[in-house]
Design a protein around this motif. Structure first.
Motif, PDB file in Angstrom:
ATOM      1  N   SER A 291      35.374  52.652 131.947  1.00  5.68           N
ATOM      2  CA  SER A 291      34.183  53.469 131.337  1.00  5.68           C
ATOM      3  C   SER A 291      34.264  54.891 131.426  1.00  5.68           C
ATOM      4  O   SER A 291      34.239  55.308 130.235  1.00  5.68           O
TER       5      SER A 291
ATOM      6  N   ILE B 219      35.057  49.309 122.068  1.00  5.57           N
ATOM      7  CA  ILE B 219      33.919  48.563 121.495  1.00  5.57           C
ATOM      8  C   ILE B 219      33.207  49.213 120.303  1.00  5.57           C
ATOM      9  O   ILE B 219      32.761  50.272 120.446  1.00  5.57           O
TER      10      ILE B 219
ATOM     11  N   ALA C  30      28.477  46.935 127.303  1.00  6.81           N
ATOM     12  CA  ALA C  30      29.517  45.876 127.768  1.00  6.81           C
ATOM     13  C   ALA C  30      29.656  45.701 129.362  1.00  6.81           C
ATOM     14  O   ALA C  30      29.806  46.694 130.060  1.00  6.81           O
TER      15      ALA C  30
ATOM     16  N   THR D 126      31.966  43.656 132.287  1.00  9.19           N
ATOM     17  CA  THR D 126      33.272  42.709 132.527  1.00  9.19           C
ATOM     18  C   THR D 126      33.153  42.386 133.666  1.00  9.19           C
ATOM     19  O   THR D 126      33.150  42.895 134.886  1.00  9.19           O
TER      20      THR D 126
ATOM     21  N   GLN E  98      24.213  43.712 122.558  1.00  5.38           N
ATOM     22  CA  GLN E  98      23.225  44.447 121.804  1.00  5.38           C
ATOM     23  C   GLN E  98      21.709  44.608 122.448  1.00  5.38           C
ATOM     24  O   GLN E  98      20.998  43.527 122.562  1.00  5.38           O
TER      25      GLN E  98
ATOM     26  N   LEU F 155      26.438  49.368 121.330  1.00  5.89           N
ATOM     27  CA  LEU F 155      26.627  48.033 122.069  1.00  5.89           C
ATOM     28  C   LEU F 155      27.053  48.552 123.558  1.00  5.89           C
ATOM     29  O   LEU F 155      27.386  49.687 123.839  1.00  5.89           O
TER      30      LEU F 155
ATOM     31  N   THR G  40      34.668  40.038 129.080  1.00  4.28           N
ATOM     32  CA  THR G  40      33.700  41.219 128.769  1.00  4.28           C
ATOM     33  C   THR G  40      32.657  40.560 127.879  1.00  4.28           C
ATOM     34  O   THR G  40      32.881  39.962 126.880  1.00  4.28           O
TER      35      THR G  40
ATOM     36  N   SER H 192      31.552  49.817 128.887  1.00  3.16           N
ATOM     37  CA  SER H 192      31.477  50.426 127.703  1.00  3.16           C
ATOM     38  C   SER H 192      31.296  52.085 128.023  1.00  3.16           C
ATOM     39  O   SER H 192      30.975  52.374 129.011  1.00  3.16           O
TER      40      SER H 192
ATOM     41  N   VAL I 168      29.718  41.779 125.452  1.00  7.17           N
ATOM     42  CA  VAL I 168      29.183  42.935 124.566  1.00  7.17           C
ATOM     43  C   VAL I 168      27.864  42.491 124.246  1.00  7.17           C
ATOM     44  O   VAL I 168      27.556  41.509 123.711  1.00  7.17           O
TER      45      VAL I 168
ATOM     46  N   ARG J 232      29.528  39.303 121.340  1.00  9.05           N
ATOM     47  CA  ARG J 232      30.984  39.223 121.602  1.00  9.05           C
ATOM     48  C   ARG J 232      31.274  38.798 122.856  1.00  9.05           C
ATOM     49  O   ARG J 232      30.723  39.489 123.818  1.00  9.05           O
TER      50      ARG J 232
END
Length: 379
Positions: free
Chosen positions: A180, A2, A122, A124, A75, A120, A71, A114, A73, A61
């Motif tokens: 991860s 990512i 993430a 899933t 911020q 970022l 997933t 992530s 994503v 995303r």
């Protein structure tokens, strides 16, 4: 992997001022004039990412991993500990997502997929038929939306000093936390020997397929093993032992359905394997029947000075809610520790272990603790 975004959350100043502002607003003199909740509402109206108390994250995303897995994503704003180096999340940990669905606030925990250190983060999520939160995320959460999350938590993590031989073992959506871990190993330029074995029904259900296959070609430490039940038959511990002959020499991290993990743990016990085996379960440990007679007891909340009297022998979380209080909570099954607080005095019964404890200043989880005497809680 990512990629990081160049856009910064509009709350850098909040990061520096959040703690002193929050403390000042909670002072009794100030709180009588302006409530912290009103300040939070004002900040949210200025920008949905602004907060003095909550980690908020914007969806930047959405990736379709399989037909029923996405997933998200995210911020996060400046209150996310991932911005502070060693205090950030560790590979394998989870976060709590807090959403409002049909006017009702709901909370669920999801593993981070992530790697640690990424700007970022993430999660899933596999859509669960008949579920509430996963279908909502799949159908309604879109790029640009802002959600509230908790800080990373959990003990299913890699050690600082990595073993020379490792096994990452997953089945179905249990691949999320171990993915991860693999991303972390690659980022740390792990020089040992890691086998990643994933079990699912067929290639169409293989989450992270493209990235895993690519990583296997570019990461010398990695050996990727796949088991598709539809092609080679149902996974068994014997098939694991056959695929990984040196299983007993590998420190193993495992996540997947309960039956899958029970079988592997049974294999470890039956064969007296001494290599470490760590697992992550997002299912409740069965609650033991309480021995509490249900006699009313008084619970004092030390921070607010409020108190309530219990009725029956339900867990403290339920007792507090019946009394009209709203303690912080998440999973309600003793996993996420969102409802954890300090018991300053008194005796409680742990519904997972059956143990009675009168130790002062100990951490308890309200959702699995029953009051046995008058209590004082740092709540």
């Amino acid at each position: 992997m990512i990629a990081a975004s160049n856009s910064a959350a509009p709350s850098t100043w909040v990061e520096k001022l959040a703690a002193p502002l929050k403390a000042a607003l909670q002072h009794p003199w100030v709180e009588s004039i302006v409530r912290l909740s009103a300040v939070e509402d004002t900040l949210r109206s200025l920008h949905p990412m602004l907060s003095l108390t909550e980690v908020r994250a914007q969806v930047v995303r959405i990736v379709d991993e399989t037909a029923d897995t996405k997933t998200f994503v995210l911020q996060p704003n400046a209150l996310w500990h991932g911005r502070h180096g060693e205090h950030g999340p560790r590979a394998g940990q989870f976060v709590q997502l807090r959403l409002e669905i049909n006017g009702r606030r709901v909370e669920r925990i999801y593993s981070l997929s992530s790697r640690p250190g990424a700007r970022l983060l993430a999660v899933t999520v596999k859509r669960q038929a008949g579920g509430l939160v996963s279908p909502h995320l799949h159908e309604h959460l879109k790029v640009g939306d802002v959600i509230t999350i908790g800080q990373a938590d959990g003990d299913f993590t890699l050690p600082t000093l990595l073993p020379a031989k490792m096994l990452l073992l997953s089945a179905g959506s249990g691949i999320t936390p171990v993915m991860s871990m693999l991303r972390d190993l690659k980022a740390r330029n792990y020089q040992g020997d890691v086998v990643f074995m994933h079990v699912c029904r067929n290639p169409a259900e293989f989450i992270f397929a493209k990235e895993l296959l690519s990583t296997a070609n570019r990461f010398p430490a990695l050996s990727l093993l796949l088991h598709f039940d539809d092609s080679v038959g149902r996974f068994t511990p014997d098939s694991l032992q056959s695929a990984v002959p040196d299983l007993g020499e590998r420190a193993t991290w495992m996540c997947g359905p309960s039956g899958f993990m029970d079988a592997v743990e049974g294999h470890w016990a039956t064969n007296n394997l001494t290599a470490p085996l760590k697992s992550e379960r997002f299912v409740a440990i069965p609650m033991l029947p309480t021995t509490s007679p249900g006699t009313p007891v008084t619970v004092m909340l030390a921070l607010s000075g409020e108190q309530f009297v219990t009725s029956g022998n339900a867990p403290l979380l339920e007792q507090a809610e019946k009394a009209g209080l709203s303690p912080k909570h998440g999973c309600r099954i003793g996993i996420c520790r969102s409802c954890q607080c300090t018991k300053k005095s008194g005796t409680v019964e742990n519904l997972q272990t059956g143990e009675l404890s009168s130790m002062p200043n100990e951490q308890i989880r309200l959702c699995i603790s029953v009051a046995r005497t008058d209590l004082s809680l740092d709540l």
